[in-house]
Each structure stands twice: as C-alpha cells, then as structure tokens.
Write an enzyme that holds these catalytic residues in place. Structure first.
Site, PDB file in Angstrom:
ATOM      1  N   TRP A 135       0.869  -1.178   0.000  1.00 24.59           N
ATOM      2  CA  TRP A 135       0.000   0.000   0.000  1.00 24.59           C
ATOM      3  C   TRP A 135       0.905   1.228   0.000  1.00 24.59           C
ATOM      4  O   TRP A 135       1.759   1.363   0.875  1.00 24.59           O
ATOM      5  CB  TRP A 135      -0.863  -0.051   1.259  1.00 24.59           C
ATOM      6  CG  TRP A 135      -1.915   0.998   1.381  1.00 24.59           C
ATOM      7  CD1 TRP A 135      -2.798   1.389   0.423  1.00 24.59           C
ATOM      8  CD2 TRP A 135      -2.228   1.755   2.558  1.00 24.59           C
ATOM      9  NE1 TRP A 135      -3.645   2.353   0.936  1.00 24.59           N
ATOM     10  CE2 TRP A 135      -3.317   2.593   2.243  1.00 24.59           C
ATOM     11  CE3 TRP A 135      -1.706   1.808   3.861  1.00 24.59           C
ATOM     12  CZ2 TRP A 135      -3.896   3.473   3.148  1.00 24.59           C
ATOM     13  CZ3 TRP A 135      -2.278   2.675   4.773  1.00 24.59           C
ATOM     14  CH2 TRP A 135      -3.355   3.497   4.421  1.00 24.59           C
ATOM     15  N   ASP A 216      -0.497  -5.437   9.820  1.00 29.07           N
ATOM     16  CA  ASP A 216      -1.491  -4.478   9.364  1.00 29.07           C
ATOM     17  C   ASP A 216      -2.737  -5.270   8.978  1.00 29.07           C
ATOM     18  O   ASP A 216      -2.720  -6.053   8.027  1.00 29.07           O
ATOM     19  CB  ASP A 216      -0.936  -3.701   8.158  1.00 29.07           C
ATOM     20  CG  ASP A 216      -1.896  -2.626   7.675  1.00 29.07           C
ATOM     21  OD1 ASP A 216      -2.971  -2.463   8.286  1.00 29.07           O
ATOM     22  OD2 ASP A 216      -1.566  -1.940   6.685  1.00 29.07           O
ATOM     23  N   LYS A 253     -13.187  -1.287   6.255  1.00 25.02           N
ATOM     24  CA  LYS A 253     -13.737  -2.135   5.192  1.00 25.02           C
ATOM     25  C   LYS A 253     -14.723  -3.154   5.735  1.00 25.02           C
ATOM     26  O   LYS A 253     -15.759  -3.401   5.117  1.00 25.02           O
ATOM     27  CB  LYS A 253     -12.620  -2.913   4.488  1.00 25.02           C
ATOM     28  CG  LYS A 253     -11.296  -2.185   4.403  1.00 25.02           C
ATOM     29  CD  LYS A 253     -11.180  -1.309   3.196  1.00 25.02           C
ATOM     30  CE  LYS A 253      -9.861  -0.543   3.249  1.00 25.02           C
ATOM     31  NZ  LYS A 253      -9.640   0.274   2.092  1.00 25.02           N
TER      32      LYS A 253
HETATM   33  C1  PLP Z   1      -3.054  -2.352   3.619  1.00 31.14           C
HETATM   34  C2  PLP Z   1      -3.852  -1.257   4.216  1.00 31.14           C
HETATM   35  N1  PLP Z   1      -3.545  -0.842   5.430  1.00 31.14           N
HETATM   36  C3  PLP Z   1      -4.229   0.129   6.032  1.00 31.14           C
HETATM   37  C4  PLP Z   1      -5.278   0.759   5.408  1.00 31.14           C
HETATM   38  C5  PLP Z   1      -5.950   1.822   6.197  1.00 31.14           C
HETATM   39  O1  PLP Z   1      -7.217   2.177   5.934  1.00 31.14           O
HETATM   40  P1  PLP Z   1      -8.058   3.056   6.926  1.00 31.14           P
HETATM   41  O2  PLP Z   1      -7.171   4.141   7.466  1.00 31.14           O
HETATM   42  O3  PLP Z   1      -9.144   3.594   6.082  1.00 31.14           O
HETATM   43  O4  PLP Z   1      -8.520   2.154   8.011  1.00 31.14           O
HETATM   44  C6  PLP Z   1      -5.628   0.368   4.107  1.00 31.14           C
HETATM   45  C7  PLP Z   1      -6.700   1.030   3.361  1.00 31.14           C
HETATM   46  O5  PLP Z   1      -6.801   1.007   2.165  1.00 31.14           O
HETATM   47  C8  PLP Z   1      -4.905  -0.675   3.508  1.00 31.14           C
HETATM   48  O6  PLP Z   1      -5.200  -1.119   2.293  1.00 31.14           O
END
Ligand code: PLP
Ligand code: NAG
Ligand code: NAG
Length: 410
Positions: A135, A216, A253
């Site tokens: 990411w 993560d 999500k």
């Molecule tokens: C791998 C990964 N980590 C963390 C996140 C963090 O998302 P959020 O801050 O919306 O919880 C995302 C969101 O796309 C992700 O794909």
C-alpha cells in the site's frame, strides 16, 4: 509578492484520490471505477451493512445516548471487543493480560501511532521493511516520522505468485531486530496471501532473526468471509514469536464505515509487566494529536460485537461482501478466457480480498482509462468490488482490446 512560504513546492495529487477525481469528472455513461478500495453493491453503490443499520437504530433509541467525549484511550467496550476479534476469544495474550490496546483513527491512525511508538521507544537505527509492492501510503506514514524504509521480496511478476524464497532470504539478510510490516490477509495491492505453511516459515524466520513484526489488518473477514481465518497469521504469530507484536487494526472495510475512522492499535507483550507505563505513553500520543478518538463508529462496532444477534448478522454481511467479490473474480476470468484474451487469467480467481493485481501494464491501464473509461491505478491493481453483473462483460472486452492493441507483452 514573495513571502516566507512562497518557496513551497506543489506536490502531485495523491495517486488514488487523483484517480477518483478524474473518474468523477468523466462524463461517459459507461465509466467503471476500479480504483479506490471500497465495497460496492451489485448496482455499484456504497452498501450500508444491515448489521450497522440495526446497531445504529439501537444506539439512537437508547435513552442514555449522548455525544460526550470518549476517554483518551477510547471506548472501553469497543477496544476490548476489537482485541478479541483480532486475537480470538481464547487468546493467551488476553488471558495472560499481556496486551496493551488503544483506539485510533482507523488503520492509518493506528499505523501512525505504531510508527510514533517505534520512533520513541525502539532502536533508531532500525529500518521498517515493507512488502514489494505494498500500500503506497505505508511509505509516507513511516517516512513522515523519520523512520527508514526498505522493501522485501513478495510478488513474482513472472509467475504472478508469491516469491517465498526471496521473501525468506530478505528476512534472513535484514539486520537483526529489523521491523517487518506484514499484511495479515488480503494483501494490498496483490490480493495474494501466503499459505499457512508459508506463514509458518515466515514467522519462524522472523523469530530466528529477532525481528519485530507489525501486522497491518485492514481486511479481517473481508478476505475469506471468516474472521478467524483472516486473523490466522496474527494468532499464529502470538503463539510462535517471542518478541512483542504490533497490530494495526482497521474497521473501515469490514463494517463498511470508511469515513467514521474506527480502529485500534494493539501491542502484544511477552509478559504482563510494564503495561500501564506503555499505555500512559500511548495516551500522550493520542492526547497531543487528537485529544480523544471519535465516538460514533466505535459505539456502532462495539454494539455489533457485543450483541449476539448483531454479531451473527455482521458475520453474514462479511460473507455477502466476500462472496460477491469472489463471484466477480470468476466472472471476469471467465469472460477473458471466453474472449481468448492473450495471457493467463487464473491469478484473478486465485487472489482474494478487495483487489486483483491484474498484471496489466501502465500503458494498458492508461488506455483503459482514455479509450474505455475504465479506471484503475497505474500498477494494474483493480478494486474487484467495482465490478458487477452489469459491467463485468464491458470491462472484460475493454481489457481484451487494450491487451491486443498495446505492444507490451503480459
Ligand atoms: C493495507 C492497508 N492498510 C491500512 C489501510 C488503512 O485504511 P483506513 O485508514 O481507512 O482504516 C488500508 C486502506 O486502504 C490498507 O489497504
Ligand atoms: C540497533 O540497530 C543497529 C542496526 O541494525 C544495530 O547495529 C545495533 O546493534 C542495534 N542496537 C541495539 C542496542 O540493539
Ligand atoms: C518493567 O517491568 C519489570 C518487571 O516487573 C520491572 O522490573 C521494571 O522496573 C519495569 N520497568 C519500568 C520502567 O518500570
């Protein structure tokens, strides 16, 4: 007129949010958004989960409902229930009270708190190792706090599968005590996860080098539809590893409440000592940055997790989302095979979670956008949730056209 800030340089728009803006501005009616990682229903619309609707009603009907501040460390019943979801009800870390948890601003806020914690309390010479690819925001989150980053082998472009040998070599060659960020399931952007046997090899290798793991978890339950299955690597890590384990948990999500910023940071310790000192430090981070976390989403998730009928409904909602995505993977693969599109497409069904790493090149992705109004990020990552029975054939034909009419071989 020049002033003290007139030298500030313009940055390019964020790749993902920039894509979203181009998609929104596109007036072609056949346009398809396969960019941002957010679930869409069969009609391409955002979906409010039935479990969330019901929890929302219960919360607002409660005569004691109010909008007071939460404590600095967050909504206690949310934080406790969140820990149980990710570690399992029977987790030895919970039973032996060697866990420190705090509510954060979704997954990104959790990663930020983890990074701050490492900057302040971990060996400053250590590097954060990220999967290649990962990411994109991971780099910014760590580097913006001054942490060094590096990458470890993950995706084999040729075979479109996991480069497990390269991965294990990189673990072994990293300086002892390095920080390794691991996607616990539904790897972003590839949709490719290690098998259980591979996970055990990875965890054993991390252990033998005394590396510090940071999991993560942004897609628990969203990948396979099964919460325990999607947290298997973390729970195995708690069993095998002797170092502390950092866990960054997002509920964006899996409850479909992206904008409510619901998440938690958990630190699993080898013993129950020093917990209150560590919590006090984490509280100071939160207090100085956001004072205290947002309440609404945490109340919803806590209600879902602690009400048996809602919990059951949520587990059903996870199956609804993951199965719809799986069925679209199959539909896209089948359509490409039917069209005789050059290349192999089984990787689309072998991957899981929100994304498919299609293998399409930058040039092909650009042509998909300009010629067909099909939007995905330049890496070739497609958010499968953007597909549905109304547009999957159109997308397959568009992919077929760009693959046949660009030079680049897949
Ligand atoms: C791998 C990964 N980590 C963390 C996140 C963090 O998302 P959020 O801050 O919306 O919880 C995302 C969101 O796309 C992700 O794909
Ligand atoms: C800190 O990390 C560096 C780089 O890996 C290593 O050389 C050093 O020994 C570590 N220091 C401690 C105290 O662990
Ligand atoms: C951490 O816990 C250990 C074991 O109880 C204790 O000896 C040590 O003093 C604690 N550290 C701090 C800074 O209090």
């Amino acid at each position: 007129m020049s002033h003290i800030f007139s030298g500030i340089q313009q940055l390019p728009p964020d790749a993902l949010f920039g894509l979203k803006a181009r998609y929104t501005a596109d007036t072609r009616s056949e346009k398809v958004d396969l960019g941002i990682g957010a679930y869409r229903d069969e009609n391409g619309k955002p979906w409010v989960l039935p479990s969330v609707k019901e929890a929302d009603k219960l919360i607002h009907e409660d005569p004691n409902f109010n909008h007071e501040y939460l404590p600095i460390q967050g909504f206690a019943s949310f934080v406790d229930a969140a820990a149980k979801v990710i570690l399992g009800d029977e987790s030895p870390a919970i039973k032996q009270e060697r866990l420190v948890s705090i509510q954060t601003l979704s997954g990104t806020g959790s990663l930020h708190i983890a990074a701050k914690f490492l900057v302040k309390f971990y060996n400053q010479s250590q590097t954060v190792y990220l999967s290649k690819p990962t990411w994109a925001n991971h780099y910014q989150v760590f580097e913006s706090l001054g942490l060094k980053t590096a990458s470890y082998s993950y995706w084999n472009t040729e075979t479109k599968s996991l480069d497990i040998e390269g991965y294990l070599n990189d673990i072994n060659n990293a300086p002892e005590g390095s920080i390794f960020l691991l996607h616990s399931c539904a790897h972003n952007p590839t949709g490719l996860d290690p098998t259980r046997d591979e996970w055990i090899k990875i965890l054993e290798a991390l252990k033998s080098k005394n590396h510090l793991p940071l999991f993560d978890s942004a897609y628990q339950g969203f990948a396979s539809g099964d919460l325990a299955n999607d947290a298997w690597a973390i729970q195995k890590g708690v069993e095998i590893l002797e170092t502390p384990i950092l866990i960054c948990q997002s509920f964006a999500k899996n409850v479909g409440m992206y904008g409510e910023r619901i998440g938690a940071f958990h630190l699993v310790l080898p013993t129950s000592d020093n917990k209150s000192a560590i919590l006090s430090q984490l509280q100071t981070f939160i207090r100085s940055e956001i004072s205290n976390p947002p309440a609404y989403g945490a109340k919803i998730v806590s209600k879902i997790l602690t009400t048996p009928s809602l919990r059951k409904q949520w587990e059903q909602d996870l199956i609804t989302m993951s199965q719809r995505i799986t069925s679209q993977r199959i539909a896209l693969r089948d359509a490409l095979v039917q069209l005789g599109t050059p290349g192999t497409w089984d990787h689309i069904v072998n991957q899981q979670g929100m994304f498919s790493f299609t293998g399409l090149t930058k040039e092909q992705v650009a042509r998909l956008e300009s010629k067909h109004a099909v939007y995905l990020v330049s890496s070739g990552r497609a958010s499968v949730a953007g597909l549905n029975n109304h547009n999957v054939q159109y997308v397959a034909k568009a992919i077929d056209e760009v693959v046949r009419n660009t030079d680049t071989k897949l």
